[in-house]
Design an enzyme around this catalytic site. Structure first.
Site, PDB file in Angstrom:
ATOM      1  N   HIS A  94       0.820  -1.143   0.053  1.00  0.00           N
ATOM      2  CA  HIS A  94      -0.051  -0.021  -0.004  1.00  0.00           C
ATOM      3  C   HIS A  94       0.817   1.246  -0.113  1.00  0.00           C
ATOM      4  CE1 HIS A  94      -3.862  -1.955   1.721  1.00  0.00           C
ATOM      5  NE2 HIS A  94      -3.490  -2.458   0.789  1.00  0.00           N
ATOM      6  N   LYS A 112      -7.851  -0.188   3.228  1.00  0.00           N
ATOM      7  CA  LYS A 112      -7.194  -0.123   4.614  1.00  0.00           C
ATOM      8  C   LYS A 112      -6.455  -1.377   4.762  1.00  0.00           C
ATOM      9  CE  LYS A 112     -10.084  -3.446   6.379  1.00  0.00           C
ATOM     10  NZ  LYS A 112      -9.401  -4.785   6.711  1.00  0.00           N
TER      11      LYS A 112
END
Length: 349
Positions: A94, A112
């Site tokens: 990420h 997330k």
């Protein structure tokens, strides 16, 4: 006295919505549901996809009629026709993928957790400010009508002084699942635990004052279970558990002096809750309708609205809130001795 009716959910996009041209990075399970929500329930336009292999990306593109299949992430980020990217790669990708996308001038919605830790999260925040591009963590629950009604109840003090938050999130995974892989930042904290910690930060209106965590290892070198006790200002205690060893009810209870709110499992997903007065027993019910993954649309529409407003952060889930959640998870991991491979030496991206 308990309110006579629940508040109405407020729109996450209160004005005109531009149609963004989206690129999908990481065409896996959650990206498929996100793309389905965009294609079937919004006016947003998915124009490109890139994955670990071109073959996987091609299958994804064929299913959702995406016109451009890219050889790799760099090729997607080089496309002028891509305005925003949705990053759904493994957790330890990420941060570098988000950084590269921002440097390429793209707005980013990053699944997330935003990054492995608060330090990486702050670097993404700084890069978004430098590039003047929008950056947000895809904590989809924050954008659902259920969570907005809950938010309003808390803001209006309908539960009274809060004392207890109890929540769990456990799922059963087979041993070959990526969540047991230390090379992919495995363990429950980033997958399941982030919902718990984010919920506690939300209900407690910020970071807890004290954190106590205990854990249990799983085969393969990752944490398999974590139990947490947080104390917050004004006396609130959060009692949280996450586990990879078995499925748990996934419910949550917020108990105040005036009323208690019980969220059905999974508490973070679209679904039902009950608000009950402590005296008199008066009860109000929230009931969601429809396929709940369709509600992934709301975070995408919020991104489009924010971009149209010239914002670089979300007023619903600002990066400061995400960084608070990551900071709390950093402390939980410190107490449990959880160190991800990428944290053992600085990453250069």
């Amino acid at each position: 006295m308990l309110t006579t009716s629940l508040p109405r959910p407020r729109p996450v996009a209160p004005g005109p919505l531009p149609t963004l041209r989206w690129g999908i990075i990481g065409p896996g399970w959650i990206a498929e549901r996100f793309t389905e929500a965009l294609c079937r329930h919004t006016q947003q336009n998915v124009v490109a996809v890139a994955g670990r292999t071109k073959e996987k990306a091609a299958r994804f593109a064929e299913k959702w009629a995406i016109p451009k299949v890219c050889d790799d992430i760099a090729a997607l980020l080089a496309l002028k026709e891509v305005d925003a990217v949705y990053i759904a790669t493994p957790h330890n990708h990420h941060f570098p993928d988000g950084l590269h996308a921002l440097r390429a001038g793209k707005h980013v919605l990053i699944e997330k957790p935003l990054a492995l830790n608060a330090q990486e999260g702050r670097a993404l925040q700084a890069e978004a400010q430098v590039q003047k591009r929008f950056c947000m963590e895809a904590m989809w629950c924050d954008f659902t009508p259920k969570y907005d009604v809950l938010t309003q109840l808390l803001e209006q003090g309908e539960l009274g002084e809060l004392h207890t938050l109890i929540a769990d999130h456990g799922e059963f995974f087979t041993p070959d699942h990526r969540i047991f892989n230390p090379d992919l930042a495995g363990g429950p904290m980033l997958d399941l635990g982030s919902y718990l910690v984010a919920f506690s930060v939300k209900v407690g209106n910020g970071a807890p004052d004290t954190i106590c965590a205990r854990g249990q290892a799983a085969p393969g070198g990752v944490n398999g279970q974590a139990s947490m006790l947080f104390t917050h200002a004004k006396g609130l205690h959060s009692v949280l558990n996450t586990t990879l060893f078995s499925s748990t009810p996934g419910t949550a209870v917020i108990a105040g002096r005036k009323a208690r709110l019980v969220l059905d499992g999974h508490f973070y997903a679209p679904g039902n809750f009950t608000l009950t007065a402590n005296q008199g027993g008066n009860t109000l019910h929230w009931q969601d309708e429809g396929h709940h993954y369709a509600q992934l649309r709301y975070e995408a529409e919020h991104v489009a609205w924010c971009v149209g407003q010239g914002l670089t952060e979300s007023p619903i889930r600002p990066l400061a809130t995400t960084l608070t959640t990551l900071t709390v998870m950093d402390e939980v991991r410190r107490q449990l001795g959880i160190v991800f491979n990428e944290e053992r030496e600085p990453r250069i991206v």
